[in-house]
Design a protein around this motif. Structure first.
Motif, PDB file in Angstrom:
ATOM      1  N   LYS A  18      28.435  53.404  29.623  1.00 12.93           N
ATOM      2  CA  LYS A  18      27.886  54.611  30.237  1.00 12.93           C
ATOM      3  C   LYS A  18      26.454  54.377  30.693  1.00 12.93           C
ATOM      4  CE  LYS A  18      28.191  58.934  31.350  1.00 12.93           C
ATOM      5  NZ  LYS A  18      29.059  59.389  32.410  1.00 12.93           N
ATOM      6  N   LEU A  19      25.670  53.677  29.901  1.00 11.33           N
ATOM      7  CA  LEU A  19      24.290  53.367  30.260  1.00 11.33           C
ATOM      8  C   LEU A  19      24.253  52.484  31.511  1.00 11.33           C
ATOM      9  CD1 LEU A  19      21.284  53.520  29.649  1.00 11.33           C
ATOM     10  CD2 LEU A  19      21.566  51.539  28.146  1.00 11.33           C
ATOM     11  N   GLU A  20      25.134  51.497  31.582  1.00 10.49           N
ATOM     12  CA  GLU A  20      25.207  50.631  32.763  1.00 10.49           C
ATOM     13  C   GLU A  20      25.571  51.439  34.005  1.00 10.49           C
ATOM     14  OE1 GLU A  20      27.953  47.459  32.016  1.00 10.49           O
ATOM     15  OE2 GLU A  20      26.656  46.498  30.540  1.00 10.49           O
ATOM     16  N   GLU A  21      26.520  52.360  33.870  1.00  7.70           N
ATOM     17  CA  GLU A  21      26.908  53.206  34.998  1.00  7.70           C
ATOM     18  C   GLU A  21      25.741  54.057  35.476  1.00  7.70           C
ATOM     19  OE1 GLU A  21      30.286  55.620  33.990  1.00  7.70           O
ATOM     20  OE2 GLU A  21      31.510  53.876  33.473  1.00  7.70           O
ATOM     21  N   LEU A  22      25.009  54.638  34.537  1.00  9.75           N
ATOM     22  CA  LEU A  22      23.866  55.467  34.888  1.00  9.75           C
ATOM     23  C   LEU A  22      22.768  54.647  35.564  1.00  9.75           C
ATOM     24  CD1 LEU A  22      23.628  57.763  31.729  1.00  9.75           C
ATOM     25  CD2 LEU A  22      24.380  58.408  34.039  1.00  9.75           C
ATOM     26  N   GLN A  23      22.549  53.427  35.078  1.00  2.55           N
ATOM     27  CA  GLN A  23      21.541  52.567  35.683  1.00  2.55           C
ATOM     28  C   GLN A  23      21.930  52.177  37.110  1.00  2.55           C
ATOM     29  OE1 GLN A  23      21.349  49.484  32.705  1.00  2.55           O
ATOM     30  NE2 GLN A  23      19.582  50.415  31.686  1.00  2.55           N
ATOM     31  N   LYS A  24      23.214  51.875  37.322  1.00  2.00           N
ATOM     32  CA  LYS A  24      23.683  51.540  38.669  1.00  2.00           C
ATOM     33  C   LYS A  24      23.530  52.728  39.602  1.00  2.00           C
ATOM     34  CE  LYS A  24      26.993  47.971  37.331  1.00  2.00           C
ATOM     35  NZ  LYS A  24      28.421  47.605  37.239  1.00  2.00           N
ATOM     36  N   LYS A  25      23.890  53.898  39.107  1.00  2.00           N
ATOM     37  CA  LYS A  25      23.782  55.112  39.921  1.00  2.00           C
ATOM     38  C   LYS A  25      22.318  55.382  40.281  1.00  2.00           C
ATOM     39  CE  LYS A  25      24.988  59.997  39.957  1.00  2.00           C
ATOM     40  NZ  LYS A  25      25.540  61.111  39.200  1.00  2.00           N
ATOM     41  N   ALA A  26      21.423  55.221  39.328  1.00  5.05           N
ATOM     42  CA  ALA A  26      19.999  55.436  39.573  1.00  5.05           C
ATOM     43  C   ALA A  26      19.473  54.436  40.600  1.00  5.05           C
ATOM     44  CB  ALA A  26      19.205  55.327  38.275  1.00  5.05           C
ATOM     45  N   GLU A  27      19.913  53.198  40.522  1.00  5.20           N
ATOM     46  CA  GLU A  27      19.484  52.175  41.471  1.00  5.20           C
ATOM     47  C   GLU A  27      19.980  52.499  42.878  1.00  5.20           C
ATOM     48  OE1 GLU A  27      17.719  48.864  43.118  1.00  5.20           O
ATOM     49  OE2 GLU A  27      17.351  49.826  41.194  1.00  5.20           O
ATOM     50  N   LEU A  28      21.217  52.942  43.001  1.00  9.24           N
ATOM     51  CA  LEU A  28      21.756  53.322  44.317  1.00  9.24           C
ATOM     52  C   LEU A  28      20.997  54.507  44.903  1.00  9.24           C
ATOM     53  CD1 LEU A  28      25.599  52.952  43.714  1.00  9.24           C
ATOM     54  CD2 LEU A  28      24.124  51.473  45.092  1.00  9.24           C
ATOM     55  N   GLU A  29      20.670  55.475  44.068  1.00 10.49           N
ATOM     56  CA  GLU A  29      19.901  56.624  44.535  1.00 10.49           C
ATOM     57  C   GLU A  29      18.509  56.204  44.983  1.00 10.49           C
ATOM     58  OE1 GLU A  29      19.929  59.578  41.442  1.00 10.49           O
ATOM     59  OE2 GLU A  29      22.061  59.993  41.700  1.00 10.49           O
ATOM     60  N   ARG A  30      17.896  55.293  44.245  1.00 13.21           N
ATOM     61  CA  ARG A  30      16.559  54.804  44.610  1.00 13.21           C
ATOM     62  C   ARG A  30      16.609  54.077  45.951  1.00 13.21           C
ATOM     63  NH1 ARG A  30      13.413  50.495  44.457  1.00 13.21           N
ATOM     64  NH2 ARG A  30      14.997  49.115  43.627  1.00 13.21           N
ATOM     65  N   GLN A  31      17.625  53.247  46.148  1.00 13.18           N
ATOM     66  CA  GLN A  31      17.776  52.536  47.411  1.00 13.18           C
ATOM     67  C   GLN A  31      18.008  53.504  48.562  1.00 13.18           C
ATOM     68  OE1 GLN A  31      20.892  49.699  46.703  1.00 13.18           O
ATOM     69  NE2 GLN A  31      19.568  48.301  45.566  1.00 13.18           N
ATOM     70  N   ALA A  32      18.781  54.555  48.323  1.00 17.91           N
ATOM     71  CA  ALA A  32      19.019  55.561  49.355  1.00 17.91           C
ATOM     72  C   ALA A  32      17.731  56.293  49.711  1.00 17.91           C
ATOM     73  CB  ALA A  32      20.083  56.545  48.887  1.00 17.91           C
ATOM     74  N   GLN A  33      16.915  56.588  48.712  1.00 22.79           N
ATOM     75  CA  GLN A  33      15.639  57.252  48.964  1.00 22.79           C
ATOM     76  C   GLN A  33      14.702  56.352  49.767  1.00 22.79           C
ATOM     77  OE1 GLN A  33      14.316  58.311  45.034  1.00 22.79           O
ATOM     78  NE2 GLN A  33      15.373  60.287  45.064  1.00 22.79           N
ATOM     79  N   ILE A  34      14.696  55.070  49.458  1.00 21.96           N
ATOM     80  CA  ILE A  34      13.857  54.125  50.193  1.00 21.96           C
ATOM     81  C   ILE A  34      14.310  54.047  51.652  1.00 21.96           C
ATOM     82  CG2 ILE A  34      13.273  51.673  50.437  1.00 21.96           C
ATOM     83  CD1 ILE A  34      13.270  51.541  47.351  1.00 21.96           C
ATOM     84  N   ALA A  35      15.616  53.963  51.861  1.00 22.53           N
ATOM     85  CA  ALA A  35      16.156  53.900  53.225  1.00 22.53           C
ATOM     86  C   ALA A  35      15.816  55.168  53.997  1.00 22.53           C
ATOM     87  CB  ALA A  35      17.658  53.677  53.182  1.00 22.53           C
ATOM     88  N   THR A  36      15.916  56.312  53.350  1.00 19.97           N
ATOM     89  CA  THR A  36      15.589  57.585  53.997  1.00 19.97           C
ATOM     90  C   THR A  36      14.109  57.630  54.370  1.00 19.97           C
ATOM     91  OG1 THR A  36      17.338  58.710  52.783  1.00 19.97           O
ATOM     92  CG2 THR A  36      15.603  60.092  53.704  1.00 19.97           C
TER      93      THR A  36
END
Length: 110
Positions: A18-36
């Motif tokens: 669950k922690l790994e899933e949350l970390q991956k999700k947070a990383e994807l969100e961060r990358q999306a914010q950077i792209a935006t």
């Protein structure tokens, strides 16, 4: 092994996954914010303030249309097919073209 130890290991494994899933999700969100943020900075360089305000208004009403319009604007500017900065009138023309491509037509049969 005791049954309690097996349950503890299973629980720990579930927590780790669950922690790994949350970390991956947070990383994807961060990358999306950077792209935006990068896209927003590019649009600020490409569009006049009036055109940027129009794009923001479109984003409020039709986010999917605004995204398609942003992609088209960035592509046109990067290829040199349009004069930068893009003013409000030019944006309206690009909007018409993008809208005609993305518009859904409904046909009803009686």
């Amino acid at each position: 092994m005791a049954e309690g130890e097996i349950e503890d290991r299973e629980l720990e494994e579930l927590r780790r996954k669950k922690l790994e899933e949350l970390q991956k999700k947070a990383e994807l969100e961060r990358q999306a914010q950077i792209a935006t943020a990068q896209r927003r900075m590019a649009l600020k360089r490409i569009l006049t303030p009036e055109a940027l305000a129009r794009l923001d208004n479109i984003r409020i009403v039709r986010p999917e249309l605004a995204e398609a319009l942003e992609q088209q604007i960035i592509a046109l500017a990067s290829s040199g097919r349009v004069k930068v900065p893009i003013d409000d009138d030019t944006l309206k023309k690009i909007l018409e073209a993008v809208y005609s491509q993305t518009r859904k037509e409904y046909k009803f049969r009686l």
